[in-house]
Design an enzyme around this catalytic site. Structure first.
Site, short mmCIF file in Angstrom:
data_model
loop_
_atom_site.label_atom_id
_atom_site.label_comp_id
_atom_site.label_asym_id
_atom_site.label_seq_id
_atom_site.Cartn_x
_atom_site.Cartn_y
_atom_site.Cartn_z
N LYS A 28 29.81 41.76 -12.77
CA LYS A 28 30.85 40.73 -12.74
C LYS A 28 31.39 40.58 -11.32
O LYS A 28 31.12 41.39 -10.44
CB LYS A 28 31.97 41.11 -13.72
CG LYS A 28 32.62 42.44 -13.42
CD LYS A 28 33.64 42.83 -14.45
CE LYS A 28 34.26 44.19 -14.11
NZ LYS A 28 35.35 44.54 -15.01
N ARG A 122 44.61 46.17 -23.61
CA ARG A 122 44.11 45.05 -22.82
C ARG A 122 43.34 44.15 -23.77
O ARG A 122 43.94 43.41 -24.55
CB ARG A 122 43.26 45.57 -21.65
CG ARG A 122 43.08 44.55 -20.55
CD ARG A 122 42.46 45.12 -19.30
NE ARG A 122 41.10 45.61 -19.50
CZ ARG A 122 40.27 45.94 -18.51
NH1 ARG A 122 40.68 45.84 -17.26
NH2 ARG A 122 39.06 46.38 -18.76
N TYR A 240 51.97 39.08 15.70
CA TYR A 240 53.17 38.42 15.19
C TYR A 240 54.33 39.40 15.02
O TYR A 240 54.15 40.56 14.63
CB TYR A 240 52.88 37.78 13.83
CG TYR A 240 52.04 36.53 13.90
CD1 TYR A 240 52.47 35.42 14.62
CD2 TYR A 240 50.83 36.47 13.24
CE1 TYR A 240 51.69 34.26 14.67
CE2 TYR A 240 50.04 35.32 13.28
CZ TYR A 240 50.48 34.22 14.00
OH TYR A 240 49.72 33.09 14.06
N MET A 299 45.38 35.80 9.89
CA MET A 299 44.43 35.12 9.01
C MET A 299 42.99 35.25 9.49
O MET A 299 42.06 35.51 8.70
CB MET A 299 44.79 33.64 8.87
CG MET A 299 43.89 32.88 7.92
SD MET A 299 44.30 31.12 7.82
CE MET A 299 45.89 31.16 7.00
#
Length: 357
Positions: A28, A122, A240, A299
């Site tokens: 998956k 679940r 940053y 990013m």
């Protein structure tokens, strides 16, 4: 780079640990980010015949590549996925009484798997619902399964509790195969194996059992290109927020990778809350030597401190290892405060993928 030979070797290791049980494979999430179109056929070639995907779309994509295999759809069946499941001979994993009623009414006796919840809360029928299903006279499943919540912690009491409950439920479906063990569950021994195991993270090089030396072969090598090498003075800041202030004159390798590529911002060298819990932050490696991330991961760009490497050891155009022979996936994930599953499945599409077999 994805090492398909290592993937196949890891499957063989899981197969051998599965004892008398048949060994399947969870493919998956695009085979945990490695590329299911390549990974699943390689496992088929190695002898795997049982594949687990999350939804019908994943199964339909793989079906033409896996002739003769059984492909199980873990999310089950809904009206919108019913036609796809039928068209590609997929096997839905029924997770609720509603799904069971829909499948039995619509599928003309096609095979299905029944999932029972044994303690994870679940997916799956309750044990009581599963017993009623076994006794109601309707078409029965080809496989009964459940999922272990704490298999990576062998000493956890919930493992023995789930195994005991599942043994009792499997007995309600005489002659029908059962499956419980994931990667960690395979290491719990024969009581968890039943007829089919379904390893996942271990196939891709992840650690199946906490605190035990990981003997799985690394499958993924991820690298980023060095764009520039900057020289900066002590007292200057990096990235940053000016969160990282240099304590010495430094050389900084600015590399073309960032959180848009799955190199998580949480691994930043400074200026994110996680650093109070995981002090060091992420790192890369050049020629087998680890170099730390400094400043906030952005990013598209990440800065690495290469000051301690010899002058000229790093230059624009070189490659820095993010995952691979020097940095295993568990160490990289831990530095970002996450797990290997998330790290692998978030590898971005901007990586150029190559495969070796």
């Amino acid at each position: 780079m994805v090492d398909l030979a290592a993937l196949a070797a890891n499957w063989v290791t899981m197969r051998d640990h599965s004892g008398q049980a048949r060994c399947g494979a969870a493919v998956k999430a695009d085979a945990y980010g490695t590329g299911a179109d390549h990974a699943a056929p390689r496992l088929l070639r190695e002898g795997c015949r049982d594949f687990f995907v999350a939804d019908a779309t994943e199964g339909a994509r793989l079906s033409p590549l896996l002739p003769g295999a059984r492909i199980y759809v873990l999310n089950g069946v809904f009206e919108g996925s019913f036609a796809t499941i039928l068209a590609h001979d997929l096997i839905p994993v029924i997770n609720s009484p509603e799904q069971a009623a829909f499948w039995r009414a619509s599928s003309s006796g096609r095979p299905y798997t029944l999932q029972v919840d044994t303690g994870m809360n679940r997916l799956g029928l309750t044990p009581e619902q599963a017993v009623a299903h076994a006794q109601d006279g309707g078409p029965q499943p080809c496989l009964v399964m459940s999922h272990l919540a704490c298999a990576d912690d062998p000493g956890h009491a919930l493992n023995a509790h789930q195994i005991k409950i599942f043994e009792g439920l499997a007995a309600c479906f005489p002659g029908i195969e059962a499956s419980l063990a994931n990667s960690g569950g395979i290491h719990l021994g024969a009581s968890a194996h039943h007829q089919l195991t379904r390893p996942g993270i271990a196939l891709y090089g992840g650690e199946p059992v906490n605190g035990v030396q990981n003997r799985m072969r690394p499958v993924v090598t991820a690298e980023a290109r060095v764009l520039v090498v900057r020289h900066a003075k002590a007292g200057q800041s990096v990235s940053y927020g000016a969160a990282h202030v240099l304590a010495r004159d430094s050389r900084i390798a600015v590399c073309g990778v960032g959180y848009a590529d799955g190199f998580h911002r949480a691994g930043s060298g400074a200026g994110v809350p996680l650093r109070r819990a995981v002090a060091e932050g992420a790192f890369g490696a050049i020629e087998g030597v680890r170099v730390p991330v400094i400043g906030k991961i952005t990013m598209d760009l990440t800065m690495f401190d290469v000051t301690d490497l010899p002058d000229g050891a790093v230059k624009p155009g070189d490659w820095i290892e993010l995952l691979g022979p020097t940095i295993n996936v568990e160490d990289a994930a831990g530095a970002a405060g996450t797990i290997s599953y998330e790290l692998l499945t978030s590898l971005g599409r901007r990586y150029g993928r190559s495969y070796v077999s």
